[in-house]
Design an enzyme around this catalytic site. Structure first.
Site, PDB file in Angstrom:
ATOM      1  N   GLU A  11      -0.569  -0.833  -2.307  1.00 36.65           N
ATOM      2  CA  GLU A  11       0.437   0.447  -2.361  1.00 36.65           C
ATOM      3  C   GLU A  11      -0.084   1.535  -2.139  1.00 36.65           C
ATOM      4  O   GLU A  11       0.586   2.702  -2.144  1.00 36.65           O
ATOM      5  CB  GLU A  11       0.864   0.038  -3.824  1.00 36.65           C
ATOM      6  CG  GLU A  11       1.509  -1.037  -4.448  1.00 36.65           C
ATOM      7  CD  GLU A  11       2.838  -1.387  -3.727  1.00 36.65           C
ATOM      8  OE1 GLU A  11       3.702  -0.570  -3.445  1.00 36.65           O
ATOM      9  OE2 GLU A  11       2.908  -2.695  -3.291  1.00 36.65           O
ATOM     10  N   CYS A  12      -1.371   1.717  -2.064  1.00 36.32           N
ATOM     11  CA  CYS A  12      -1.872   2.920  -1.668  1.00 36.32           C
ATOM     12  C   CYS A  12      -2.190   3.304  -0.129  1.00 36.32           C
ATOM     13  O   CYS A  12      -2.677   2.579   0.660  1.00 36.32           O
ATOM     14  CB  CYS A  12      -3.333   3.030  -2.385  1.00 36.32           C
ATOM     15  SG  CYS A  12      -4.465   4.501  -2.033  1.00 36.32           S
ATOM     16  N   GLY A  13      -1.401   4.459   0.346  1.00 35.81           N
ATOM     17  CA  GLY A  13      -1.691   4.594   1.748  1.00 35.81           C
ATOM     18  C   GLY A  13      -3.087   4.988   2.142  1.00 35.81           C
ATOM     19  O   GLY A  13      -3.547   4.597   3.198  1.00 35.81           O
ATOM     20  N   ARG A  16      -4.783   1.502   2.625  1.00 36.06           N
ATOM     21  CA  ARG A  16      -4.229   0.971   3.536  1.00 36.06           C
ATOM     22  C   ARG A  16      -4.902   1.588   5.140  1.00 36.06           C
ATOM     23  O   ARG A  16      -5.152   0.801   5.998  1.00 36.06           O
ATOM     24  CB  ARG A  16      -2.599   1.041   3.760  1.00 36.06           C
ATOM     25  CG  ARG A  16      -2.103   0.218   2.765  1.00 36.06           C
ATOM     26  CD  ARG A  16      -0.488   0.012   3.178  1.00 36.06           C
ATOM     27  NE  ARG A  16       0.186   1.431   3.259  1.00 36.06           N
ATOM     28  CZ  ARG A  16       0.722   2.245   2.367  1.00 36.06           C
ATOM     29  NH1 ARG A  16       0.744   1.613   1.053  1.00 36.06           N
ATOM     30  NH2 ARG A  16       1.353   3.308   2.558  1.00 36.06           N
TER      31      ARG A  16
END
Length: 142
Positions: A11-13, A16
């Protein structure tokens, strides 16, 4: 094959982006979704020590119960901060990356480039469009 482990939150950019840069070097890391598979306390303590940071430096504030738990209190000990991370793994900031070159909290995500013992294979832009690697596989000066 280089053994890299990334403690990842999909969920964390930032997480990612770090994962994508590892893969852009042709390396498939061992991905640990730490919210599903929480590290043991001894492992977490070891990662903090190897990263050369304090438990407080690993604490995540945004989107966590940081404020509600009063974790901004400077009187809290390292052990108490780790207790909170064990109780609420969302408090562990990410991505934490382990490679043969070291352990690092990769914020911003391009910090991961210091841990990848292989060249980038092509251009890479972060999710927000910021160019990090050019077409020749070289780091873009920021």
């Amino acid at each position: 094959m280089t053994d890299i482990v990334i403690y990842h939150n999909p969920e964390c950019g930032t997480s990612r982006n770090a994962l994508a840069m590892i893969r852009n070097a042709g390396i498939e890391p061992h991905v640990v979704e730490y919210l599903k598979t929480q590290p043991s306390r001894p492992l977490l303590e070891n990662l903090i020590e190897r990263a050369g940071i304090s438990p407080r430096a690993l604490l995540r504030e945004k989107g966590t119960p940081f404020a509600e738990l009063g974790l901004d209190n400077p009187a809290l000990t390292d052990a108490q901060l780790i207790d909170a991370m064990m109780e609420h793994p969302i408090l562990i900031n990410r991505p934490l990356v382990v490679s043969p070159l070291g352990v690092k909290l990769c914020r911003p995500s391009e910090e991961v480039l210091d841990l990848i013992p292989a060249d980038q294979r092509g251009a890479f832009a972060k999710g927000d469009g910021e160019q990090v690697i050019d077409a020749a596989g070289n780091r873009v000066a920021g």
